[in-house]
Design a protein around this motif. Structure first.
Motif, PDB file in Angstrom:
ATOM      1  N   GLY A   9     -43.635  36.755 -27.949  1.00 52.01           N
ATOM      2  CA  GLY A   9     -43.208  36.879 -26.565  1.00 52.01           C
ATOM      3  C   GLY A   9     -44.372  37.245 -25.672  1.00 52.01           C
ATOM      4  O   GLY A   9     -45.493  37.478 -26.136  1.00 52.01           O
ATOM      5  N   THR A  32     -40.420  41.205 -26.258  1.00 47.53           N
ATOM      6  CA  THR A  32     -40.005  40.358 -27.376  1.00 47.53           C
ATOM      7  C   THR A  32     -39.039  39.288 -26.886  1.00 47.53           C
ATOM      8  O   THR A  32     -37.980  39.591 -26.332  1.00 47.53           O
ATOM      9  N   GLN A  33     -39.427  38.025 -27.086  1.00 49.84           N
ATOM     10  CA  GLN A  33     -38.613  36.900 -26.632  1.00 49.84           C
ATOM     11  C   GLN A  33     -38.173  35.999 -27.776  1.00 49.84           C
ATOM     12  O   GLN A  33     -37.383  35.082 -27.579  1.00 49.84           O
TER      13      GLN A  33
END
Length: 254
Positions: free
Chosen positions: A213, A217-218
């Protein structure tokens, strides 16, 4: 924390699974310097909290934390032997995901240090320990007044990644006297040393996700089982110890 490898975007030596680029802000000043936090910790109000600082040894203000003393390895065995003889406990701990100060270095140091009349541990650290919620927390080993604890799914800053397990660690193994992982005089280990998740001195983590990410956090990546199996097969060949040949068995000088 400054990235010691700025040329490698996405590489976090403090936590192997962290591939975020850029990293999320991790400035603790606002929380740690909050009056409520200060009061709870009985921290002084005359100084502000700082994540780190240089401590110049001696009178050299430009030393920037570099200790000019002889390296610890030169006296570590003597110190450890004296500590063991006097019943002074040592606790050494590492995060399994720490690339900066790998647990391999800690274990290698222990195995090359004399204490209690023997060099290193007599058994491989293999005893599982668990968090207060019953989940697997890592490996613990205790022998001749030295305790080694390995945290699963934790990087360099263990309380940041596993705060509840870090609390139990302090409570049970630093302030407390939990005997788990202790090698007894008959050679048995409290809590056992069979059925351990440790494989060839490694706590496997290849099935854990890599987090990606930008600033947060992706997403995450988990490698396919076939890829992991192929990698394991490759490692088994490159790390295998070759069998001695007939020529190797011929004594020197003949």
């Amino acid at each position: 924390i400054d990235d010691p490898f700025p040329a490698e975007p996405g590489l976090d030596v403090y936590s192997a699974p962290d591939a975020l680029d850029p990293e999320p802000p991790q400035d603790g000043n606002f929380f740690m310097n909050d009056p409520r936090t200060r009061a709870a910790l009985h921290a002084p109000t005359s100084r502000n909290w700082s994540q780190s600082f240089f401590y110049p040894f001696g009178s050299d203000e430009n030393a920037e934390g570099i200790d000019p003393s002889v390296e610890p390895m030169a006296f570590l065995s003597e110190l450890a032997s004296n500590s063991s003889a006097k019943g002074v406990n040592w606790v050494i701990y590492s995060g399994n995901d720490d690339l900066l100060v790998s647990h391999w270095g800690s274990e290698l140091t222990i195995q090359n240090t004399s204490f209690g009349g023997t060099i290193g541990f007599t058994k491989q650290p293999s005893t599982p320990w668990f968090g207060d919620d019953g989940s697997f927390a890592g490996i613990v080993h205790q022998e001749r007044n030295i305790t080694f604890v390995l945290f699963d799914k934790a990087g360099h800053l263990i309380p940041q990644w596993q705060p509840s397990r870090a609390l139990k660690f302090v409570r049970e193994f630093i302030l407390g006297d939990n005997p788990l992982g202790t090698v007894l005089s008959n050679g048995s280990v409290v809590g056992g040393d069979t059925g351990s998740p440790v494989v060839n001195h490694i706590l496997p983590a290849e099935h854990n996700p890599i987090f990606t990410g930008s600033g947060t956090t992706q997403g995450s990546t988990v490698w396919p089982s076939a890829t992991i199996a192929a990698w394991d097969r490759f490692l088994s060949t490159v790390t295998a110890v070759p069998s001695p040949t007939a020529a190797d068995k011929i004594p020197h000088g003949r």
